[in-house]
Design a protein around this motif. Structure first.
Motif, PDB file in Angstrom:
ATOM      1  N   LEU A  82       0.827  -1.209   0.000  1.00 20.30           N
ATOM      2  CA  LEU A  82       0.000   0.000   0.000  1.00 20.30           C
ATOM      3  C   LEU A  82       0.860   1.257   0.000  1.00 20.30           C
ATOM      4  O   LEU A  82       0.490   2.271  -0.615  1.00 20.30           O
TER       5      LEU A  82
ATOM      6  N   ARG B 287       3.617   1.501  -1.526  1.00 17.43           N
ATOM      7  CA  ARG B 287       4.050   1.643  -2.919  1.00 17.43           C
ATOM      8  C   ARG B 287       2.938   2.271  -3.764  1.00 17.43           C
ATOM      9  O   ARG B 287       3.199   3.108  -4.634  1.00 17.43           O
ATOM     10  N   CYS B 288       1.692   1.855  -3.520  1.00 19.46           N
ATOM     11  CA  CYS B 288       0.566   2.464  -4.229  1.00 19.46           C
ATOM     12  C   CYS B 288       0.428   3.947  -3.869  1.00 19.46           C
ATOM     13  O   CYS B 288       0.178   4.796  -4.733  1.00 19.46           O
ATOM     14  N   GLN B 289       0.601   4.224  -2.587  1.00 20.15           N
ATOM     15  CA  GLN B 289       0.534   5.614  -2.140  1.00 20.15           C
ATOM     16  C   GLN B 289       1.631   6.445  -2.799  1.00 20.15           C
ATOM     17  O   GLN B 289       1.408   7.587  -3.210  1.00 20.15           O
TER      18      GLN B 289
ATOM     19  N   MET C 296       5.875  -0.736  -7.249  1.00 24.35           N
ATOM     20  CA  MET C 296       4.543  -1.134  -6.807  1.00 24.35           C
ATOM     21  C   MET C 296       4.182  -2.514  -7.347  1.00 24.35           C
ATOM     22  O   MET C 296       3.700  -3.382  -6.597  1.00 24.35           O
ATOM     23  N   GLN C 297       4.410  -2.747  -8.612  1.00 23.33           N
ATOM     24  CA  GLN C 297       4.082  -4.037  -9.209  1.00 23.33           C
ATOM     25  C   GLN C 297       4.922  -5.164  -8.607  1.00 23.33           C
ATOM     26  O   GLN C 297       4.429  -6.279  -8.401  1.00 23.33           O
TER      27      GLN C 297
ATOM     28  N   LEU D 188      -6.286  -5.148  -4.346  1.00 32.21           N
ATOM     29  CA  LEU D 188      -4.952  -4.576  -4.516  1.00 32.21           C
ATOM     30  C   LEU D 188      -4.486  -4.704  -5.965  1.00 32.21           C
ATOM     31  O   LEU D 188      -3.895  -3.771  -6.522  1.00 32.21           O
TER      32      LEU D 188
ATOM     33  N   LEU E  83      -6.327  -2.138  -7.886  1.00 34.91           N
ATOM     34  CA  LEU E  83      -5.757  -0.829  -7.598  1.00 34.91           C
ATOM     35  C   LEU E  83      -4.463  -0.618  -8.378  1.00 34.91           C
ATOM     36  O   LEU E  83      -4.247   0.451  -8.978  1.00 34.91           O
ATOM     37  N   GLY E  84      -3.604  -1.626  -8.388  1.00 28.12           N
ATOM     38  CA  GLY E  84      -2.360  -1.519  -9.143  1.00 28.12           C
ATOM     39  C   GLY E  84      -2.602  -1.332 -10.631  1.00 28.12           C
ATOM     40  O   GLY E  84      -1.944  -0.514 -11.287  1.00 28.12           O
TER      41      GLY E  84
ATOM     42  N   LEU F 269      -3.792   2.265 -11.230  1.00 24.05           N
ATOM     43  CA  LEU F 269      -2.713   3.244 -11.149  1.00 24.05           C
ATOM     44  C   LEU F 269      -1.791   3.158 -12.367  1.00 24.05           C
ATOM     45  O   LEU F 269      -1.288   4.173 -12.845  1.00 24.05           O
TER      46      LEU F 269
END
Length: 715
Positions: free
Chosen positions: A276, A278-280, A316-317, A339, A342-343, A346
């Motif tokens: 998360l 990394r997503c942020q 992130m990936q 998740l 979400l990835g 993004l």
């Protein structure tokens, strides 16, 4: 170095809408004062300046064709207003009646559109300017009328030629504002992904929902700026590029608005993972990219892409892929699916950003035309507002009544500067109570500062030529700042008035008169907004909430069409998406205004905030469906998803109908799930992304039904 800083500052400012208008005013007023100085004008100069100011109030962001149309309408309206003033001037009671009738009629004309709102305000201001000029020079009243109209004609010509010669700056400014607000929206959204226990996500969601209203307003402003410059045939390259950037901003907004799961559940599921974070990080970097893109648009420089987004996405990936390995603790299936979604979202968001930076053609550049093209359509819009339930109608009646009161006080006190009371009422009165109080405070402060600055300038520059230069600068500053900073604009106008009275040898007693008249006008405007047909937001909130739910049901229907027929960014889909966002923005803006109103006039603010957050969450879940609508092949909409969507649409329509009629049924209390229930929900059956998002959206309906009855209860 200093020269480079000056150039950078100029590049930053030259596309600003206020700077553009200020430069137009600077040119127009400089020519007027130069001509007046050469011709030896004394009494004639002020009417010309007032005509310039009145015409500036009618100006909207438009191409030269639109400006020409507005100018012709403005001159016709101005001629009518001046004729009415000079015919009724000997009879104050008749003049007051015409003023009130004009205020009501012109305000209602604003229902036709933005152009007519500006035209109506400028015409009303010119009515008062005409009365002021005629009252000050009764013997020369008819002789000064052409000077007032001439000032309006001159500024209109300057504005028209400016729009024809430089059509791009305002479009660039609106787009840069849009991407700057998107950058802040990305930053606020990134805060929700922080996997930390004890975070007040309710407050963060409310902040995000309120900011979303500003983003939607910026999207609408950019669209109108673009549409006003679209003529027949193929648009020029710069306009096609700007439209591509606007449509990319719509996609960025949709993807950023998307939510794929409860953020609390995600934070619990990935508390010991950096996925998360990394997503942020990706959202934060893209927010920075949006701000840089806004700066590049504003300064007309090539957008810079330093590769940070690509590296953040790779990290992130990799973090998400690691969760699939045997070495990592196996998370629950449902959060893991969210998740992954979400990835993917993004990553798609980064591609949209790359498309906006790179430029190019969009599949469909069609925009919706909301302008009026016939008298019948204009009358239908006005007639729809002829009810006391209309905020515009209430404002028109209120403004007429407070103007009558201000005019009566002016006549009763025989104040030689009494028209300043009337002008203060016109400038301070707004449809909303909170906006009126804000204007009152800003105008009062601006008047005090303007008088101080004017007094200092008179002492520092006793020569009439330097004072005339200061008048030009003050007038340009007023027109440039009137839309963005009322305090500065009022201060500049007050300075101009003080300098002009000093030039005419009539400055004795002007300062205390201006202060007193501004105070009286401010009190009248404030009391009017409070006591005369007050437009409390509590009256409109249930209706706006119903419109939001109904628009979201329409957005869901448009998304389902996309899943049935395949992804197409055509006008019908974009219109449904925009209507949903516009409705939610209206709801959030009304909530922000309601927070500034007297406590006894509000709805239950806790329930209102909760309802607003829930509608924003619903919009987020629907936006995720829209963002992923190209991942299924056309025709793969399963029966279960279709049934769930239909039930959700019907539930939203039913609740909207209850809100509009006021016949709300108390829903059973919805308690927050326990940790065990959250864990069971997270480990429940995993369906397709479409099914998961519909389940999330449907889960909000009982909560909305629980909060809806509370919207009728004031504290």
């Amino acid at each position: 170095m200093v020269n480079d800083n000056w150039i950078a500052s100029w590049q930053h400012a030259r596309n600003h809408e206020g700077v553009t208008r200020g430069m137009q005013a600077l040119l127009a007023l400089a020519c007027v004062l130069a001509l007046g100085w050469r011709a030896g004008w004394q009494d004639e100069l002020m009417p010309v300046v007032l005509g310039v100011m009145a015409c500036a109030f009618t100006e909207t962001d438009d191409a030269w064709r639109g400006r020409l149309k507005t100018l012709l309408l403005a001159l016709s309206s101005f001629s009518l207003m001046m004729t009415a003033v000079w015919l009724t001037l000997p009879w104050p009671a008749l003049l007051a009646a015409v003023l009130a009738l004009s205020a009501f009629t012109l305000t209602m004309l604003g229902a036709v559109g933005e152009r007519y709102r500006a035209l109506a305000f400028g015409s009303l201001v010119l009515f008062i300017y005409s009365a002021l000029s005629a009252e000050s020079h009764r013997e020369q009243a008819l002789e000064l009328a052409p000077y007032l109209l001439g000032g309006a004609v001159w500024y209109g010509l300057v504005s028209l030629l400016w729009a024809a010669a430089w059509p791009k700056p305002t479009v660039r400014y609106r787009l840069s504002q849009l991407y700057a607000l998107l950058g802040e929206y990305l930053r606020l959204k990134a805060r929700l992904l922080e996997p930390v226990q004890g975070v007040d996500r309710q407050r963060r969601r409310l902040e995000l929902a309120l900011h979303n209203g500003q983003v939607v307003d910026a999207l609408n402003a950019a669209k109108e700026s673009l549409f006003s410059r679209i003529a027949g045939g193929q648009p020029p390259a710069w306009l096609s590029e700007a439209m591509h950037q606007y449509l990319a901003a719509q996609d960025i907004h949709e993807r950023t608005s998307s939510s794929h799961e409860s953020y609390t559940l995600l934070a619990d599921a990935f508390a010991r993972s950096d996925a998360l974070y990394r997503c942020q990080r990706v959202l934060s970097v893209q927010g920075e990219q949006a701000l840089k893109f806004a700066q590049a648009i504003r300064e007309r420089t090539p957008p810079r892409h330093e590769g940070q987004t690509a590296r953040a996405i790779e990290d992130m990936q990799a973090a998400i892929a690691y969760l699939e390995t045997a070495a990592a603790p196996r998370p629950a299936e449902r959060p893991l699916q969210a998740l992954h979604a979400l990835g993917d979202n993004l990553t798609g968001l980064a591609k949209v950003f790359a498309s906006a930076l790179r430029g190019g053609a969009s599949p469909d550049l069609t925009l919706v035309d909301h302008q009026v093209h016939s008298l019948g359509e204009a009358w239908r819009r006005i007639r729809a507002q002829l009810t006391l339930h209309s905020a515009l109608m209430r404002h028109a009646l209120r403004l007429s009544l407070v103007l009558l009161l201000a005019f009566g006080i002016m006549q009763a006190t025989q104040d030689p500067h009494g028209y300043w009371i009337v002008l203060t009422v016109v400038f301070a009165s707004q449809p909303q109570y909170a906006a009126t109080l804000s204007r009152v405070g800003q105008r009062a402060l601006g008047t005090v500062v303007g008088l101080m600055v004017g007094w200092v300038l008179i002492r520092l520059f006793p020569g009439p030529l330097l004072q005339a230069v200061c008048m030009v600068l003050a007038g340009a500053l007023f027109i440039g700042k009137r839309m963005s900073d009322i305090r500065v604009a009022t201060g500049a106008m007050t300075t101009l008035v003080l300098l002009s009275f000093h030039q005419m040898g009539m400055s004795q007693g002007v300062i205390p008169a201006r202060l007193l008249d501004t105070a009286i006008g401010s009190v009248i405007a404030g009391l009017g907004a409070w006591l005369i047909l007050p437009n409390w937001q509590a009256r409109h909130w249930p209706r706006l909430a119903a419109q939001t739910l109904r628009a979201q049901a329409g957005y869901l229907q448009a998304i389902l069409e996309q899943y049935r027929e395949g992804k197409q960014d055509h006008l019908v889909y974009r219109q449904a998406r925009r209507q949903a966002h516009n409705a939610e923005a209206a709801l959030s803006n009304a909530y922000a205004a309601m927070r500034k109103e007297p406590e006894g006039q509000r709805l239950n603010m806790t329930a209102s905030a909760r309802f607003l957050v829930l509608t924003h969450m619903l919009q987020n879940y629907l936006s995720a469906l829209g963002a992923h609508r190209g991942e299924l092949e056309a025709g793969q909409l399963d029966a279960a998803s279709r049934q769930a969507a239909q039930e959700l649409q019907q539930g939203l329509e039913d609740l909207a109908r209850q809100l509009e009629t006021g016949r709300l049924q108390a829903a059973p209390a919805v308690t927050a799930p326990t940790e065990a229930e959250i864990d069971a929900q997270a480990r429940g059956p995993v369906g397709s992304l479409l099914q998961a998002q519909l389940q999330l959206a449907s889960g909000l309906l009982p909560q909305l039904e629980q909060q809806a009855p509370l919207l009728r209860r004031a504290r």
